[in-house]
Design an enzyme around this catalytic site. Structure first.
Site, PDB file in Angstrom:
ATOM      1  N   GLY A   1       0.834  -1.212   0.000  1.00  0.00           N
ATOM      2  CA  GLY A   1       0.000   0.000   0.000  1.00  0.00           C
ATOM      3  C   GLY A   1       0.861   1.250   0.000  1.00  0.00           C
ATOM      4  O   GLY A   1       1.921   1.276   0.619  1.00  0.00           O
TER       5      GLY A   1
ATOM      6  N   GLY B 123       5.439  -7.057   4.114  1.00  0.00           N
ATOM      7  CA  GLY B 123       5.437  -7.884   2.904  1.00  0.00           C
ATOM      8  C   GLY B 123       6.654  -7.584   2.034  1.00  0.00           C
ATOM      9  O   GLY B 123       7.423  -8.481   1.678  1.00  0.00           O
TER      10      GLY B 123
ATOM     11  N   THR C 127       4.878   2.313   6.286  1.00  0.00           N
ATOM     12  CA  THR C 127       3.468   1.934   6.392  1.00  0.00           C
ATOM     13  C   THR C 127       2.753   2.959   7.258  1.00  0.00           C
ATOM     14  O   THR C 127       3.298   3.407   8.267  1.00  0.00           O
ATOM     15  CB  THR C 127       3.233   0.527   6.992  1.00  0.00           C
ATOM     16  OG1 THR C 127       1.858   0.425   7.396  1.00  0.00           O
ATOM     17  CG2 THR C 127       4.087   0.232   8.207  1.00  0.00           C
ATOM     18  N   ILE C 128       1.553   3.294   6.844  1.00  0.00           N
ATOM     19  CA  ILE C 128       0.773   4.198   7.697  1.00  0.00           C
ATOM     20  C   ILE C 128       0.391   3.486   8.999  1.00  0.00           C
ATOM     21  O   ILE C 128       0.068   4.130   9.979  1.00  0.00           O
ATOM     22  CB  ILE C 128      -0.510   4.718   6.993  1.00  0.00           C
ATOM     23  CG1 ILE C 128      -1.492   3.580   6.701  1.00  0.00           C
ATOM     24  CG2 ILE C 128      -0.170   5.495   5.740  1.00  0.00           C
ATOM     25  CD1 ILE C 128      -2.900   4.063   6.384  1.00  0.00           C
ATOM     26  N   ASP C 129       0.429   2.144   8.989  1.00  0.00           N
ATOM     27  CA  ASP C 129      -0.048   1.373  10.149  1.00  0.00           C
ATOM     28  C   ASP C 129       0.925   1.419  11.332  1.00  0.00           C
ATOM     29  O   ASP C 129       0.526   1.107  12.453  1.00  0.00           O
ATOM     30  CB  ASP C 129      -0.264  -0.096   9.764  1.00  0.00           C
ATOM     31  CG  ASP C 129      -1.207  -0.263   8.594  1.00  0.00           C
ATOM     32  OD1 ASP C 129      -2.011   0.650   8.347  1.00  0.00           O
ATOM     33  OD2 ASP C 129      -1.129  -1.302   7.911  1.00  0.00           O
TER      34      ASP C 129
ATOM     35  N   ARG D 113     -25.666  12.383  18.233  1.00  0.00           N
ATOM     36  CA  ARG D 113     -25.525  11.035  17.675  1.00  0.00           C
ATOM     37  C   ARG D 113     -24.283  10.329  18.200  1.00  0.00           C
ATOM     38  O   ARG D 113     -23.361  10.952  18.721  1.00  0.00           O
ATOM     39  CB  ARG D 113     -25.357  11.135  16.152  1.00  0.00           C
ATOM     40  CG  ARG D 113     -26.631  11.365  15.404  1.00  0.00           C
ATOM     41  CD  ARG D 113     -26.321  11.571  13.939  1.00  0.00           C
ATOM     42  NE  ARG D 113     -27.555  11.658  13.171  1.00  0.00           N
ATOM     43  CZ  ARG D 113     -27.656  12.259  11.998  1.00  0.00           C
ATOM     44  NH1 ARG D 113     -26.605  12.858  11.468  1.00  0.00           N
ATOM     45  NH2 ARG D 113     -28.798  12.277  11.362  1.00  0.00           N
TER      46      ARG D 113
ATOM     47  N   MET E 231      -7.891   2.665   9.285  1.00  0.00           N
ATOM     48  CA  MET E 231      -7.025   1.552   8.885  1.00  0.00           C
ATOM     49  C   MET E 231      -6.035   1.211  10.002  1.00  0.00           C
ATOM     50  O   MET E 231      -6.025   1.856  11.051  1.00  0.00           O
ATOM     51  CB  MET E 231      -6.272   1.924   7.616  1.00  0.00           C
ATOM     52  CG  MET E 231      -7.099   1.829   6.358  1.00  0.00           C
ATOM     53  SD  MET E 231      -6.033   2.118   4.920  1.00  0.00           S
ATOM     54  CE  MET E 231      -7.129   1.607   3.607  1.00  0.00           C
TER      55      MET E 231
END
Ligand code: F6P
Length: 369
Positions: A16, A127, A148-150, A185, A192
């Site tokens: 990604g 990966g 990675t943004i993660d 609300r 992600m």
């Protein structure tokens, strides 16, 4: 494999995309040119070498000084990337239309040599770095750059892309507070992060969420509903819930949208499930916002730009110093190198006793436990 002095290197971006990739490409190119090396970009992961015929302008891009000017602040990657090009499990279509995975690493190494490359800089997440480690074991000189943004890569304090993703998610949460309070609300915001809760945790705290659900803490929906009722009792009639895409209920599984041959499983859908369950339990109207790929877009923050530039330049220095099978790593206040093998051997998840978690709990943020 030849270990002669480096004259020509290749860079590849895989998996990604993340804000900061172009800054790495620029730093690698300019640093390589400074040493008199040629620098080439491989398109779409390794597809530019493996399937050059699918690129009308060729699968390789000659990275000149001009080619990398003006790209540093742009999101995405000028080389392109793919989640469907892992040479270890390359998806190949059979005559009957079905897909199978094939190992094309040997072929890739041959093509790499035939192109005259002396070394590879691979920019990616677990990966891509696993592929890099495998290619190094087959004899290529490889330096990895963690992306990675993660932020789930081990052996680095942070990856570039994460700060940009968290900053944008925080801005979105700021905006959602006003509409949530106006309508009284529950707003459930799905972010992600795959199997790690870093984006949800950091954005949730910075964006003043009331509940944060992360994969590291399986949630009990009754406890989440209780958090909503507690806010009501305290006089607050709106609730912001941030949920990581990889969050799961106690005893349950992550919400998976599907899995294609040669690709990782696609997570998603948990936000809708939480919103429906909370509306049913509390009677309060609920809405879901999925930030998804918006978190991967846009211009990198100055933090991510600087980290990306430092990583790119450090990767070239590593090659110059004769290193291989290493990953550039951020270890404030410096960068250093870690063995690729160690970097890919485990995922970095949120540690539950870290001060960031303690801060969240001290602020009254609930985690559904
Ligand atoms: O690893 C980065 C990431 O953005 C994850 O957070 C997400 O699960 C995944 O990629 C989605 O990838 P894509 O939609 O490109 O397959």
């Amino acid at each position: 494999m030849s270990q002669h002095p480096i004259r020509k290197i290749a860079i590849s971006t895989g998996g990604g995309d993340a804000p900061g990739l172009n800054a790495v490409i620029r730093a690698v190119t300019v640093s390589a040119l400074k040493r008199g090396w040629e620098c080439w970009g491989i398109r779409d992961g390794y597809n530019g070498l493996l399937e050059p015929e699918s690129f009308p302008d060729g699968g390789l891009i000659h990275l000149t000084r001009q080619r990398v000017s003006g790209i540093m602040h742009q999101g995405g990657t000028m080389l392109g990337t793919t989640n469907r090009g892992n040479p270890m499990n390359f998806p190949v279509q059979q005559p009957d239309g079905s897909w199978v995975e094939k190992d094309r690493c040997g072929e890739l190494v041959e093509k790499f040599d035939a192109a005259g490359f002396d070394a590879l800089i691979t920019v990616g997440g677990d990966g891509s770095l696993s592929i890099g480690y495998h290619l190094a074991s087959l004899g290529l000189r490889v330096v990895g750059v963690p992306k990675t943004i993660d932020n789930d890569l081990d052996r680095t304090f942070m990856t570039f892309g994460f700060d940009t993703a968290v900053s944008f998610a925080t801005e979105c949460l700021d905006r959602l507070h006003t509409t949530a309070t106006s309508h009284r609300r529950i707003m459930v915001v799905e972010v992600m992060g795959r199997y790690a809760g870093w984006i949800a945790l950091h954005a949730g705290i910075a964006g003043n969420a009331h509940v944060i659900l992360i994969p590291e803490i399986p949630y009990d929906i009754e406890k989440v509903a209780e958090a909503v009722r507690d806010r009501e009792r305290a006089g607050y009639l709106y609730v912001i819930v941030v949920v990581a895409e990889g969050a799961k209920p106690v005893g349950g599984d992550v919400s998976v949208l599907g899995k294609a041959v040669g690709q990782a499983e696609k997570l998603g859908g948990i936000g809708e499930k939480i919103a429906a369950a909370l509306q049913e339990r509390t009677g309060r109207e609920s809405r879901t916002v999925v930030l998804g790929h918006l978190l991967r877009g846009g211009s990198p923050t100055s933090f991510d730009r600087l980290v990306a530039l430092r990583f790119g330049a450090a990767a070239v220095r590593a090659l110059e110093e004769g290193m291989t099978s290493v990953m550039v790593s951020l270890a404030p206040p410096t960068v250093r190198y870690e063995p690729l093998k160690a970097a890919i051997s485990r995922m970095k998840i949120v540690t539950l006793d870290c001060d960031t978690m303690e801060t969240a709990r001290d602020l009254g943020i609930r985690f559904g436990d």
